[in-house]
Enzyme design. Structure first.
Site, PDB file in Angstrom:
ATOM      1  N   ARG A 121       0.857  -1.173   0.000  1.00 17.08           N
ATOM      2  CA  ARG A 121       0.000   0.000   0.000  1.00 17.08           C
ATOM      3  C   ARG A 121       0.897   1.228   0.000  1.00 17.08           C
ATOM      4  O   ARG A 121       2.106   1.141   0.210  1.00 17.08           O
ATOM      5  CB  ARG A 121      -0.894  -0.008   1.243  1.00 17.08           C
ATOM      6  CG  ARG A 121      -2.066  -0.950   1.080  1.00 17.08           C
ATOM      7  CD  ARG A 121      -2.975  -0.890   2.290  1.00 17.08           C
ATOM      8  NE  ARG A 121      -2.327  -1.474   3.446  1.00 17.08           N
ATOM      9  CZ  ARG A 121      -2.188  -0.868   4.611  1.00 17.08           C
ATOM     10  NH1 ARG A 121      -2.629   0.360   4.780  1.00 17.08           N
ATOM     11  NH2 ARG A 121      -1.607  -1.471   5.621  1.00 17.08           N
TER      12      ARG A 121
ATOM     13  N   LYS B 156      -1.380  -8.303  12.629  1.00 17.40           N
ATOM     14  CA  LYS B 156      -2.637  -8.102  13.380  1.00 17.40           C
ATOM     15  C   LYS B 156      -3.788  -7.656  12.485  1.00 17.40           C
ATOM     16  O   LYS B 156      -4.935  -7.721  12.905  1.00 17.40           O
ATOM     17  CB  LYS B 156      -2.428  -7.160  14.565  1.00 17.40           C
ATOM     18  CG  LYS B 156      -2.493  -5.694  14.317  1.00 17.40           C
ATOM     19  CD  LYS B 156      -2.739  -4.992  15.654  1.00 17.40           C
ATOM     20  CE  LYS B 156      -2.476  -3.507  15.521  1.00 17.40           C
ATOM     21  NZ  LYS B 156      -2.883  -2.792  16.735  1.00 17.40           N
ATOM     22  N   ASP B 157      -3.490  -7.228  11.264  1.00 18.23           N
ATOM     23  CA  ASP B 157      -4.556  -6.846  10.347  1.00 18.23           C
ATOM     24  C   ASP B 157      -5.059  -8.007   9.490  1.00 18.23           C
ATOM     25  O   ASP B 157      -5.992  -7.832   8.702  1.00 18.23           O
ATOM     26  CB  ASP B 157      -4.087  -5.703   9.432  1.00 18.23           C
ATOM     27  CG  ASP B 157      -3.841  -4.423  10.220  1.00 18.23           C
ATOM     28  OD1 ASP B 157      -4.563  -4.201  11.212  1.00 18.23           O
ATOM     29  OD2 ASP B 157      -2.941  -3.656   9.844  1.00 18.23           O
TER      30      ASP B 157
ATOM     31  N   ARG C   9     -10.324  -2.672  22.291  1.00 18.81           N
ATOM     32  CA  ARG C   9      -9.435  -3.398  23.199  1.00 18.81           C
ATOM     33  C   ARG C   9      -8.672  -2.427  24.115  1.00 18.81           C
ATOM     34  O   ARG C   9      -8.617  -2.613  25.333  1.00 18.81           O
ATOM     35  CB  ARG C   9      -8.462  -4.220  22.349  1.00 18.81           C
ATOM     36  CG  ARG C   9      -7.346  -4.909  23.089  1.00 18.81           C
ATOM     37  CD  ARG C   9      -6.358  -5.525  22.099  1.00 18.81           C
ATOM     38  NE  ARG C   9      -5.707  -4.523  21.264  1.00 18.81           N
ATOM     39  CZ  ARG C   9      -4.675  -3.781  21.625  1.00 18.81           C
ATOM     40  NH1 ARG C   9      -4.162  -3.927  22.818  1.00 18.81           N
ATOM     41  NH2 ARG C   9      -4.163  -2.876  20.806  1.00 18.81           N
TER      42      ARG C   9
ATOM     43  N   ARG D  39      -9.164   8.484  13.927  1.00 20.98           N
ATOM     44  CA  ARG D  39      -8.978   7.615  12.762  1.00 20.98           C
ATOM     45  C   ARG D  39      -7.901   8.158  11.842  1.00 20.98           C
ATOM     46  O   ARG D  39      -7.374   9.244  12.047  1.00 20.98           O
ATOM     47  CB  ARG D  39     -10.293   7.447  11.997  1.00 20.98           C
ATOM     48  CG  ARG D  39     -11.386   6.826  12.860  1.00 20.98           C
ATOM     49  CD  ARG D  39     -12.465   6.098  12.091  1.00 20.98           C
ATOM     50  NE  ARG D  39     -13.404   5.499  13.028  1.00 20.98           N
ATOM     51  CZ  ARG D  39     -13.301   4.263  13.482  1.00 20.98           C
ATOM     52  NH1 ARG D  39     -12.326   3.470  13.064  1.00 20.98           N
ATOM     53  NH2 ARG D  39     -14.177   3.788  14.349  1.00 20.98           N
TER      54      ARG D  39
ATOM     55  N   ASN E 240      -4.344   7.244   9.148  1.00 20.34           N
ATOM     56  CA  ASN E 240      -3.043   6.584   9.305  1.00 20.34           C
ATOM     57  C   ASN E 240      -2.230   7.297  10.389  1.00 20.34           C
ATOM     58  O   ASN E 240      -2.661   8.304  10.951  1.00 20.34           O
ATOM     59  CB  ASN E 240      -2.301   6.489   7.963  1.00 20.34           C
ATOM     60  CG  ASN E 240      -1.966   7.854   7.382  1.00 20.34           C
ATOM     61  OD1 ASN E 240      -1.664   8.791   8.113  1.00 20.34           O
ATOM     62  ND2 ASN E 240      -2.032   7.955   6.062  1.00 20.34           N
TER      63      ASN E 240
ATOM     64  N   ARG F 247      -2.948  10.825  12.522  1.00 23.49           N
ATOM     65  CA  ARG F 247      -3.292  10.813  13.946  1.00 23.49           C
ATOM     66  C   ARG F 247      -2.366  11.715  14.764  1.00 23.49           C
ATOM     67  O   ARG F 247      -2.815  12.441  15.645  1.00 23.49           O
ATOM     68  CB  ARG F 247      -3.212   9.394  14.495  1.00 23.49           C
ATOM     69  CG  ARG F 247      -4.328   8.531  13.975  1.00 23.49           C
ATOM     70  CD  ARG F 247      -4.343   7.180  14.638  1.00 23.49           C
ATOM     71  NE  ARG F 247      -5.189   6.286  13.870  1.00 23.49           N
ATOM     72  CZ  ARG F 247      -5.781   5.216  14.362  1.00 23.49           C
ATOM     73  NH1 ARG F 247      -5.598   4.877  15.621  1.00 23.49           N
ATOM     74  NH2 ARG F 247      -6.531   4.467  13.594  1.00 23.49           N
TER      75      ARG F 247
ATOM     76  N   CYS G 264     -11.419  -8.423  14.386  1.00 29.29           N
ATOM     77  CA  CYS G 264     -10.563  -7.307  14.783  1.00 29.29           C
ATOM     78  C   CYS G 264     -11.350  -6.302  15.607  1.00 29.29           C
ATOM     79  O   CYS G 264     -10.789  -5.411  16.211  1.00 29.29           O
ATOM     80  CB  CYS G 264      -9.960  -6.653  13.560  1.00 29.29           C
ATOM     81  SG  CYS G 264     -11.214  -6.093  12.409  1.00 29.29           S
TER      82      CYS G 264
HETATM   83  C1  DPM Z   1      -6.111  -3.488  14.430  1.00 31.86           C
HETATM   84  C2  DPM Z   1      -6.360  -2.611  15.488  1.00 31.86           C
HETATM   85  C3  DPM Z   1      -5.691  -1.409  15.175  1.00 31.86           C
HETATM   86  C4  DPM Z   1      -5.042  -1.599  13.907  1.00 31.86           C
HETATM   87  C5  DPM Z   1      -7.211  -2.922  16.699  1.00 31.86           C
HETATM   88  C6  DPM Z   1      -6.414  -3.053  18.002  1.00 31.86           C
HETATM   89  C7  DPM Z   1      -5.694  -0.160  15.974  1.00 31.86           C
HETATM   90  C8  DPM Z   1      -6.870   0.734  15.608  1.00 31.86           C
HETATM   91  C9  DPM Z   1      -6.862   2.043  16.334  1.00 31.86           C
HETATM   92  C10 DPM Z   1      -6.585  -4.884  14.292  1.00 31.86           C
HETATM   93  N1  DPM Z   1      -5.343  -2.871  13.485  1.00 31.86           N
HETATM   94  O1  DPM Z   1      -5.180  -2.952  18.067  1.00 31.86           O
HETATM   95  O2  DPM Z   1      -7.047  -3.288  19.060  1.00 31.86           O
HETATM   96  O3  DPM Z   1      -5.935   2.396  17.091  1.00 31.86           O
HETATM   97  O4  DPM Z   1      -7.817   2.791  16.129  1.00 31.86           O
HETATM   98  C11 DPM Z   1      -2.724  -1.094  13.015  1.00 31.86           C
HETATM   99  C12 DPM Z   1      -1.533  -0.454  13.509  1.00 31.86           C
HETATM  100  C13 DPM Z   1      -0.468  -1.317  13.171  1.00 31.86           C
HETATM  101  C14 DPM Z   1      -0.997  -2.373  12.469  1.00 31.86           C
HETATM  102  C15 DPM Z   1      -1.449   0.828  14.227  1.00 31.86           C
HETATM  103  C16 DPM Z   1      -1.629   0.725  15.739  1.00 31.86           C
HETATM  104  C17 DPM Z   1       1.023  -1.120  13.440  1.00 31.86           C
HETATM  105  C18 DPM Z   1       1.551  -2.049  14.534  1.00 31.86           C
HETATM  106  C19 DPM Z   1       1.741  -3.496  14.131  1.00 31.86           C
HETATM  107  C20 DPM Z   1      -4.184  -0.633  13.121  1.00 31.86           C
HETATM  108  N2  DPM Z   1      -2.358  -2.203  12.363  1.00 31.86           N
HETATM  109  O5  DPM Z   1      -2.190  -0.245  16.259  1.00 31.86           O
HETATM  110  O6  DPM Z   1      -1.204   1.689  16.430  1.00 31.86           O
HETATM  111  O7  DPM Z   1       2.325  -3.779  13.069  1.00 31.86           O
HETATM  112  O8  DPM Z   1       1.320  -4.354  14.905  1.00 31.86           O
END
Ligand code: DPM
Length: 351
Positions: free
Chosen positions: A25, A87-88, A138, A156, A158, A162, A250
């Site tokens: 992306r 985690k995504d 969470r 919300r 990226n 934020r 998620c």
């Molecule tokens: C998922 C969540 C979030 C991301 C839910 C969670 C955070 C959403 C938010 C499943 N994916 O963590 O409970 O804060 O509103 C995401 C981030 C990363 C991967 C950013 C982050 C980077 C860290 C990584 C968004 N996905 O969580 O701050 O690689 O694990």
């Protein structure tokens, strides 16, 4: 040139070699994550030809859309691998895809980033009714439970967006983000506090990068399999099995904490009501000492555990890790986890 769906070029000696195309992306974090995997592949295989292809992804609310765009490109053979934050990725991938590598985990914990005017404070010492930005149910549930004087609001966009919203407005006293993402972006200096498991356990797979490939592309699967970090894979298989067995996605307040010590894998898992007032948490462990010798000839590439193919990691250890996640989920389910998650899901969908 050779027939088939893949891209080939001739090297300086006229030899035909396959070009490995990596889809990404366009966000800065996605590019950084993709580049880091490309660098590791180059180190392992100095002779390969890599091409990084930025793909336009439309993110229309639903989170799964942006992983889907990348999968479409994989399916059409436009790219050969894509890098995601583990985690995504859902615990069950669409048919035809697999996670061929899970890289060594960064710090998996969440971190607090303060508005500049609050520097020096902690979640504990922020004033009554301070607004914390997060869209993670969470994080909100756990931190609310622990620090009831705080208020939570969605934020919300990226990471760049934020941080901008935090710094340039007066809407948030602090935001909570994954330490790993901040570190990859070079913003470690903005971390004022890393939240330990007593304050906030992390999301399943948080901090680990995953390489998604076509499940039947054995050449690529073989190539990326060297990127696997065995401890990280086993921890993440246990975490993903836990989430899958809970039927959590998620968007439910599910959190984990894992450790590997002396060939033992420890998994702590928890579910929360939206305000954290109701919760269930427990810990289980299993041995991951491998008695089976991994013989690549005998390993079946089609074996997938919670979406992961790891042929160079003991199958027996992977089975035990998966079992651990399922067993812990069943333990929490027997204590009423289903009700907590159902109510949380309904309230969240209604809001
Ligand atoms: C998922 C969540 C979030 C991301 C839910 C969670 C955070 C959403 C938010 C499943 N994916 O963590 O409970 O804060 O509103 C995401 C981030 C990363 C991967 C950013 C982050 C980077 C860290 C990584 C968004 N996905 O969580 O701050 O690689 O694990």
């Amino acid at each position: 040139m050779e027939e088939g769906p893949y891209k080939y070029i001739r090297d300086g000696n006229g030899k035909v070699i396959r070009v490995i195309r990596i889809g990404t992306r366009k966000s800065q974090l996605a590019r950084i994550q993709t580049d880091s995997v490309a660098d590791k592949l180059k180190e392992l295989y100095p002779d390969i030809q890599l091409e990084i292809m930025p793909l336009v992804c439309f993110q229309i609310g639903e989170k799964s859309l942006f992983t889907k765009e990348l999968e479409n490109a994989l399916e059409r053979n436009e790219v050969d691998l894509v890098v995601h934050s583990l985690k995504d990725l859902p615990t069950t991938l669409p048919p035809g895809f697999t996670i061929g590598a899970v890289l060594k985990r960064e710090n998996p914990h969440d971190a607090v980033v303060l508005h500049p005017k609050n520097v020096g404070k902690t979640l504990d010492t922020l004033p009554e009714n301070s607004v914390i930005g997060t869209s993670s149910l969470r994080r909100a549930a756990q931190v609310k439970k622990r620090f009831p004087h705080l208020i939570f609001k969605d934020i919300r966009g990226n990471l760049n967006t934020r941080l901008k919203k935090l710094d340039e407005k007066d809407d948030f006293a602090a935001i909570i983000l994954a330490a790993a993402g901040l570190k990859r972006m070079g913003w470690e200096n903005r971390i004022s506090q890393v939240l330990g498991p007593e304050d906030c356990m992390y999301a399943v797979g948080q901090g680990a990068l995953a390489v998604e490939v076509r499940a039947r592309d054995t050449d690529i699967l073989e190539m990326v399999s060297l990127l696997h970090d065995p401890d990280t894979v086993l921890r993440c298989i246990a975490e993903r099995a836990f989430l899958k067995q809970l039927e959590g996605g998620c968007s439910v307040p599910v959190a984990v904490y894992t450790q590997v010590k002396d060939s033992q894998l420890y998994l702590t898992g928890a579910v929360y009501s939206l305000d954290g007032s109701d919760s269930l948490k427990d810990t289980m462990q299993t041995s991951i000492a491998a008695s089976d010798k991994v013989n690549p000839e005998e390993v079946d590439d089609r074996v997938q555990r919670v979406g992961v193919t790891a042929r160079k990691v003991s199958g027996e250890a992977q089975d035990r890790a998966e079992r651990l996640g399922i067993d812990l989920a069943n333990l929490l389910l027997s204590k009423g986890a289903k009700d907590i998650l159902t109510v949380a899901r309904q309230l969240n969908d209604a809001s």
